[in-house]
Design a protein around this motif. Structure first.
Motif, PDB file in Angstrom:
ATOM      1  N   ASP A 681      -7.024  16.516  -8.060  1.00  0.00           N
ATOM      2  CA  ASP A 681      -6.302  17.630  -8.634  1.00  0.00           C
ATOM      3  C   ASP A 681      -6.231  18.723  -7.338  1.00  0.00           C
ATOM      4  O   ASP A 681      -7.127  19.450  -7.049  1.00  0.00           O
ATOM      5  CB  ASP A 681      -7.413  18.408  -9.585  1.00  0.00           C
ATOM      6  N   THR A 715       4.757  16.265  -5.444  1.00  0.00           N
ATOM      7  CA  THR A 715       5.264  15.352  -6.668  1.00  0.00           C
ATOM      8  C   THR A 715       5.919  14.295  -6.004  1.00  0.00           C
ATOM      9  O   THR A 715       5.469  12.946  -6.608  1.00  0.00           O
ATOM     10  CB  THR A 715       6.196  16.324  -7.352  1.00  0.00           C
ATOM     11  N   ARG A 718       3.235  11.815  -4.748  1.00  0.00           N
ATOM     12  CA  ARG A 718       2.451  11.042  -6.135  1.00  0.00           C
ATOM     13  C   ARG A 718       3.495  10.025  -6.873  1.00  0.00           C
ATOM     14  O   ARG A 718       2.994   8.868  -6.960  1.00  0.00           O
ATOM     15  CB  ARG A 718       2.072  12.125  -7.218  1.00  0.00           C
ATOM     16  N   ALA A 737      -1.053   6.433 -13.844  1.00  0.00           N
ATOM     17  CA  ALA A 737      -0.920   7.994 -13.857  1.00  0.00           C
ATOM     18  C   ALA A 737      -2.377   8.585 -13.416  1.00  0.00           C
ATOM     19  O   ALA A 737      -2.407   9.530 -12.334  1.00  0.00           O
ATOM     20  CB  ALA A 737      -0.780   8.379 -15.400  1.00  0.00           C
ATOM     21  N   TYR A 742      -2.316  12.425 -12.679  1.00  0.00           N
ATOM     22  CA  TYR A 742      -1.586  12.674 -13.579  1.00  0.00           C
ATOM     23  C   TYR A 742      -2.214  12.221 -14.788  1.00  0.00           C
ATOM     24  O   TYR A 742      -2.845  11.183 -14.822  1.00  0.00           O
ATOM     25  CB  TYR A 742      -0.233  12.411 -13.531  1.00  0.00           C
ATOM     26  N   ASN A 743      -2.067  13.172 -16.096  1.00  0.00           N
ATOM     27  CA  ASN A 743      -2.365  12.485 -17.155  1.00  0.00           C
ATOM     28  C   ASN A 743      -1.319  11.839 -17.901  1.00  0.00           C
ATOM     29  O   ASN A 743      -0.049  11.984 -17.165  1.00  0.00           O
ATOM     30  CB  ASN A 743      -2.932  13.637 -18.270  1.00  0.00           C
ATOM     31  N   ASN A 746       2.201  13.865 -18.980  1.00  0.00           N
ATOM     32  CA  ASN A 746       2.741  14.389 -17.771  1.00  0.00           C
ATOM     33  C   ASN A 746       3.400  13.472 -16.595  1.00  0.00           C
ATOM     34  O   ASN A 746       4.543  13.898 -16.336  1.00  0.00           O
ATOM     35  CB  ASN A 746       1.804  15.589 -16.890  1.00  0.00           C
ATOM     36  N   PHE A 747       2.681  12.480 -16.544  1.00  0.00           N
ATOM     37  CA  PHE A 747       3.339  11.439 -15.524  1.00  0.00           C
ATOM     38  C   PHE A 747       4.260  11.071 -15.864  1.00  0.00           C
ATOM     39  O   PHE A 747       5.394  10.700 -15.149  1.00  0.00           O
ATOM     40  CB  PHE A 747       2.123  10.392 -15.300  1.00  0.00           C
ATOM     41  N   VAL A 750       7.245  13.738 -15.489  1.00  0.00           N
ATOM     42  CA  VAL A 750       7.443  13.963 -13.832  1.00  0.00           C
ATOM     43  C   VAL A 750       8.425  12.796 -13.402  1.00  0.00           C
ATOM     44  O   VAL A 750       9.302  12.894 -12.591  1.00  0.00           O
ATOM     45  CB  VAL A 750       6.381  14.244 -13.111  1.00  0.00           C
TER      46      VAL A 750
END
Length: 768
Positions: A681, A715, A718, A737, A742-743, A746-747, A750
């Motif tokens: 994070d 971003t 990732r 993810a 990411y969770n 959200n993954f 995005v």
């Protein structure tokens, strides 16, 4: 033996035979040289010892602070990662149902998650899961095995009986190891009253040794880390903590972070640091023998130097006293003549006696000195112009003027005559200055007499001739014209006779004799300003108002240095021009102009030093050469052009290059951190803390250097890693993810925003 004693007696008699003042001088010289040296030697050793202890304590405190912060942040990061892992889809699902449906797959998934966690946190030794129903222990390092020993089963159940669902404890636990270290224990799943087991993460002494070893400077230095119960967590160079040390730190020395401690016949300097997050006590012990080894060496060297200086001081004191006594001896001889051996008293008393006799003779000579009135009159006039009578009462000044036949009520003008230089065709050389001054003085006096002008011509004792002219008439217009013409004629005749250029500095007119010192200063300023106006002419003064009211433009200097610091060349050039306009008001005083530019140059070089700019390297020459080079400029415009091109432009160019390099280095540090920790994070605040910058400033700097915002760059990294995992692995989208930080929800959002496709469709299109 008798011969040696005779020599000693002879030396003593010789010393005692010397006059008393001579002996006093030797004793004073010896005491003034020996005592300060001894005091200096002792104080230097004491100060050195204290400085060594203070520096060592500060270094150790910094090391302990850094170590504690690093370990606390590492433990905190591991704890957060553990919580994040347990909040994943696998650990939040129904474990019992998974075991019943797919027993082997369940433990395979457990091992896979534990192994991934260990790989993502290389500083831990092991992560393991213990299930209560089967008493099964599965480790990312040691694999799985059934726990059969009753004491181990009981210990495991006691660990879950703890009311905290996530806590830290010293040492290792269920896996059977008992070395020093620290363990985090977490119920599985979290936030439930019926856990199926627990996860434990262990860290051994290896992590602490790798972190602390580079900072250990002494051979027998020891370092310990204890928890709030006094249990050993980590150690360096010694695995056993003295039993009373923890009590001494926590009870006896609660208000002190350092103290001395004796162990096994040795004295140690103990420094402590309490971690504010996990209450870990960091202890460092340095043997004082090794700590003060450098100070003992310094003490030895100091002793040698003190002895050498004392010996040299004794010799120099004797020689110096002997040399210093020579003038006194010569004075006594001059005063006494041939009677020096029959003084009958010490030198000072004898000189006082003779001085009284000489003073009486001086009184008799005073009358003879009155015959030298013209010379004394010149001296009085020079002292008056120099302002030595400015604070006398008016009555005293009037009496002196009357004594030397100078009118009290007068209109006066002062001008100074100076021979600028010696041309090749000049009649005289610099060695003939006394003769030149005599010629200048006589020509000026003769012309004043021819023009019937009243005044005094004075040798100013600085290779210049001063002329003080006055008139008692109320109408001065015609007199001023005659005086100006006479001054020009004096200048031309002297220049013609000497075959060298001659300059005259002419003051304004004043109507009171008290203003003559101001007229003299005006004439001096006018003669000095030939540096700007050029010589071989009459230069009329513009008065003292501008010079006396001139104030150095500090506010312009401050704006100028601010412009340098931010690298704004246009603003620096504008401030330099404003500075130049300010000092032009004293154009008739070139020394004041050069002093102002000297101060501006000193401030500029100091500013460059504070900004870590090597001025000698950037400007290509030492500062001394810069001052000499600047003083060769003959006009203010030349000073401005030289300052702008030789000083300002190179410094601003160097600062610009330096700042660009610093910016690129900081952003490279951030991108490297993102590349290594993209799965965690990561926030802008974390990266700003790494670079020691504020988050808003780092955001602007990142955008400026990378041409993309911090969030957009993170971003891209990732999503790029996720694209690679989708194509090269068979991992589930949820697993990918988590691996890229990411969770799952959200993954997918995005990823689709960045690529235009959902992850599954992207895999189908690109995977071979």
């Amino acid at each position: 033996m008798k011969i040696k004693d005779d020599h000693q007696i002879t030396r003593t008699r010789w010393f005692m035979s010397k006059p008393s003042f001579y002996r006093k001088m030797i004793w004073i010289a010896l005491l003034s040289s020996i005592i300060p040296v001894m005091i200096l030697g002792i104080s230097s050793y004491v100060m050195t010892t204290k400085m060594v202890e203070r520096d060592a304590s500060q270094n150790v405190s910094q090391i302990l602070s850094y170590t504690s912060q690093t370990i606390d942040s590492g433990l905190d990061r591991i704890q957060n990662n553990l919580i994040q892992m347990q909040m994943g889809s696998f650990f939040t699902s129904d474990f019992r149902e998974q075991k019943n449906n797919n027993y082997a797959g369940f433990y395979a998934n457990v091992y896979q998650n534990l192994a991934a966690f260990k790989n993502g946190n290389p500083q831990i030794k092991d992560i393991s899961l213990y299930t209560l129903d089967e008493n099964y222990f599965i480790s990312a390092t040691y694999g799985g095995h059934k726990v059969v020993a009753e004491e181990q089963i009981e210990a495991a159940h006691q660990m879950l009986n703890n009311k905290q669902q996530l806590y830290w404890k010293a040492g290792f636990s269920v896996n059977g190891t008992d070395a020093n270290g620290i363990t985090i224990v977490s119920a599985v799943p979290l936030h439930t009253n019926d856990p199926i087991g627990f996860i434990q993460i262990t860290m051994d002494n290896r992590m602490f040794e790798a972190l602390a070893k580079p900072f250990v400077k002494y051979a027998n230095e020891r370092m310990y880390v204890l928890n709030d119960k006094g249990e050993l967590v980590f150690h360096m160079n010694d695995a056993s903590v003295p039993p009373e040390l923890y009590e001494m730190i926590t009870i006896t020395n609660t208000k002190h972070h350092k103290f001395t401690y004796h162990l096994e016949g040795k004295e140690y300097l103990v420094t402590t640091k309490l971690s504010p997050v996990y209450n870990l006590l960091y202890i460092n012990m340095i043997p004082t023998d090794e700590l003060y080894s450098s100070s003992r060496w310094i003490a030895g060297m100091t002793l040698v130097l003190v002895v050498a200086v004392i010996v040299a001081g004794i010799v120099l004191a004797w020689l110096g006293a002997k040399r210093a006594y020579r003038p006194i001896k010569k004075l006594v001889y001059q005063v006494s003549g041939s009677q020096a051996d029959d003084m009958g008293m010490d030198e000072i008393s004898y000189v006082n006696q003779r001085w009284t006799e000489i003073n009486s003779k001086a009184t008799k000579l005073e009358g003879q000195l009155n015959e030298q009135l013209p010379i004394i009159r010149e001296i009085f006039a020079l002292r008056l112009m120099e302002g030595q009578f400015s604070h006398d009462r008016h009555e005293q000044l009037v009496a002196l003027l009357c004594r030397y036949s100078i009118p009290e009520l007068q209109s006066a003008v002062v001008f100074i005559i100076a021979c600028d230089q010696f041309a090749e065709e000049a009649k005289f050389q610099e060695s003939d200055k006394d003769l030149i001054l005599f010629i200048m003085k006589n020509i000026a006096a003769e012309l004043l007499e021819q023009r019937q002008l009243q005044g005094i011509v004075i040798n100013a004792l600085n290779d210049q001739v001063v002329v003080w002219c006055w008139t008692e008439e109320p109408e001065t217009a015609a007199w001023e014209g005659t005086l100006r013409a006479a001054a020009e004629e004096v200048r031309q005749q002297i220049a013609h006779y000497l075959h060298s250029p001659v300059t005259v500095g002419l003051s304004r007119r004043a109507d009171r004799v008290e203003e003559v010192p101001d007229l003299y200063r005006e004439a001096q300023l006018a003669i000095h300003s030939r540096m700007i106006h050029g010589g071989n002419q009459i230069i009329e003064s513009k008065g003292l108002t501008n010079s006396l009211n001139y104030r150095y433009p500090s506010e312009l200097e401050a704006h100028f240095t601010d412009s340098l610091q931010v690298g704004n060349f246009d603003e620096a050039e504008r401030m330099l021009q404003a500075f130049s306009d300010k000092v032009r008001s004293v154009v008739h005083n070139p020394e004041l102009i050069l002093m102002s530019y000297d101060q501006l140059l000193s401030t500029t070089l100091r500013t460059a030093y504070l900004m870590e700019v090597d001025s000698e390297l950037v400007l290509g020459r030492p500062a001394v050469d810069l001052y000499s080079e600047m003083r060769r400029c003959s006009t203010i415009q030349e000073l401005d052009d030289w300052f702008k091109h030789e000083i300002v432009e190179p410094i601003i160019l160097s600062l610009s290059n330096k700042k660009n390099q610093e910016y690129e280095h900081l952003i490279q540090k951030v991108t490297q951190y993102i590349a290594e920790h993209y799965h965690l994070d990561i926030s802008l605040d974390q990266c700003a803390q790494i670079c020691s910058l504020s988050p808003p400033y780092l955001s602007k700097l990142f955008k400026k250097v990378m041409d993309i915002s911090f969030i957009e760059y993170l971003t891209q990294v990732r999503v790029g890693k996720a694209m690679e995992l989708l194509v090269t692995t068979d991992l589930l989208v949820n697993e990918i993810a988590e691996r890229v930080g990411y969770n799952p929800k959200n993954f997918i959002r995005v990823f689709k925003k960045q690529t235009g496709l959902p992850p599954g469709q992207y895999r189908d299109m690109h995977k071979k």
